[in-house]
Design an enzyme around this catalytic site. Structure first.
Site, PDB file in Angstrom:
ATOM      1  N   ASP A  69       0.846  -1.201   0.000  1.00 29.78           N
ATOM      2  CA  ASP A  69       0.000   0.000   0.000  1.00 29.78           C
ATOM      3  C   ASP A  69       0.876   1.245   0.000  1.00 29.78           C
ATOM      4  O   ASP A  69       2.033   1.230   0.451  1.00 29.78           O
ATOM      5  CB  ASP A  69      -0.957   0.011   1.187  1.00 29.78           C
ATOM      6  N   GLU A 133       0.027  -0.648   5.808  1.00 27.14           N
ATOM      7  CA  GLU A 133       1.114  -0.144   6.650  1.00 27.14           C
ATOM      8  C   GLU A 133       1.072   1.366   6.732  1.00 27.14           C
ATOM      9  O   GLU A 133       1.390   1.951   7.763  1.00 27.14           O
ATOM     10  CB  GLU A 133       2.465  -0.609   6.098  1.00 27.14           C
TER      11      GLU A 133
END
Length: 378
Positions: A69, A133
């Protein structure tokens, strides 16, 4: 050989802004399974996660952790090349995630595939990749580790592939991180006219007293592997539009990045004690709201750290500093599972407009990871 630079560009073309998967984990799984990795999606509460293992469960196991991500790119018109183009221009890969950290994931995926294909080890390799994250990080790596515990999966050691080098490759390995505590402070008094302060109770003066007390002296002088803990007042908010009104409430936020002399609990107790002392002196009441996003931790120098440091030094021509600097990463979760350190690319362009990385640097990281695997299982 699997080319980590090419895989980086392909991953960048997956628009995986937290918490969107964007096709990134699907792409990785499509490469790992033909190489013999058993892959499992460990999605939780809409957060995409991927677990992959090559080799027998219970065997000696080396692990990697990372995330696909990325943070939002902002206005695409400000980019030299579209942020999800994965454009390769004169040996440089452009796009969001080029540095943080699709390149790191591509490097350990490519290294792992080539290693187990060409020289199958007497052991196992585990890859854990999360899609959360950069966001709340509650259902990313924590979900993967919870699933591993429930299913008898175990890593003996782990490298988190976050960009760890400030300026040049081989400059730094992160063997720990400071903890992070945030406290939201609300001081509650009594509203009144500024001309008649005896009929009011101004909460701002005690709030400033408390903040002055907290910032008057350093929390400590640091330890062998950690720099001094730091306490920063990050905001003071009143929201009072009138100059002749004493407000009822004042608010402030304090962030503490702390070393291994402290814990979230010890700092919480200290802050409560300091606030109680000001309450007793002034009559103003304090409400404290605490959030610990990670405790400090250290992977002490030893065989694992020495192996990685030696490989990096040989590949880069410099002995890396063993550091605990910087913010938090998912290593703060992995450290409860097994010894962990962080080594990845140079982080100069992470989260910036025109984020980019040299192809040669990604391939060098792939080679370093491959050599680490080979020596670990030798």
């Amino acid at each position: 050989m699997t080319d980590a630079a090419d895989l980086t560009a392909r991953l960048i073309r997956c628009p995986s802004v937290t918490p969107e998967e964007g096709g990134a984990l699907t792409l990785i799984q499509s490469l790992l399974e033909p190489a013999g990795f058993a892959c499992t999606r460990v999605d939780r509460n809409g957060t995409p996660n991927l677990f992959a293992r090559w080799g027998a469960k219970g065997a000696r196991t080396f692990g990697f952790n990372g995330h696909t991500d990325v943070v939002p790119p902002g206005d695409p018109d400000n980019w030299t090349h579209p942020p999800f183009s994965g454009a390769v221009i004169d040996g440089t890969i452009w796009g969001r995630g080029a540095t943080d950290m699709k390149s790191g994931v591509a490097a350990f995926v490519a290294a792992a595939i080539d290693f187990v294909t060409r020289t199958p080890p007497d052991g196992a390799v585990i890859l854990t990749v999360t899609g959360d994250e950069e966001g709340p990080s509650r259902d990313g790596t924590p979900a993967l580790l919870d699933w591993m515990d429930a299913n008898g999966e175990r890593m003996d050691v782990c490298i988190v592939g976050e960009p760890s080098n400030p300026e040049v490759m081989g400059e730094m390995i992160k063997i720990g991180r400071r903890g992070s505590l945030t406290v939201h402070v609300t001081a509650i008094g009594k509203q009144g006219h500024a001309a008649y302060p005896h009929k009011a109770l101004n909460p701002l003066h005690p709030l400033l007293m408390l903040l002055a007390d907290l910032t008057a002296a350093p929390l400590d002088e640091g330890t062998e592997h950690f720099q001094p803990s730091g306490l920063q007042v990050t905001t003071i908010d009143v929201g009072n539009p009138a100059s002749n009104v004493i407000p009822e409430r004042g608010r402030a936020t304090v962030n503490i990045r702390f070393n291994d002399l402290h814990s979230g609990d010890s700092l919480t107790a200290m802050l409560r004690e300091r606030a109680a002392a000001v309450e007793e002196r002034t009559g103003v009441r304090f409400e404290l709201d605490f959030h610990v996003s990670g405790e400090s931790f250290l992977t002490a120098p030893g065989p694992f750290v020495d192996l990685v440091r030696d490989v990096v030094a040989e590949a880069c021509g410099r002995v890396p500093v063993l550091s605990t600097s910087g913010g938090t990463s998912d290593a703060r979760y992995v450290k409860n599972h097994c010894p962990v350190l962080e080594f990845g690319l140079v982080g100069a362009f992470m989260h910036q407009v025109d984020e980019r990385v040299p192809q040669a640097q990604v391939r060098q990281l792939q080679d370093i990871y491959h050599t680490i695997l080979a020596r670990y299982f030798a």
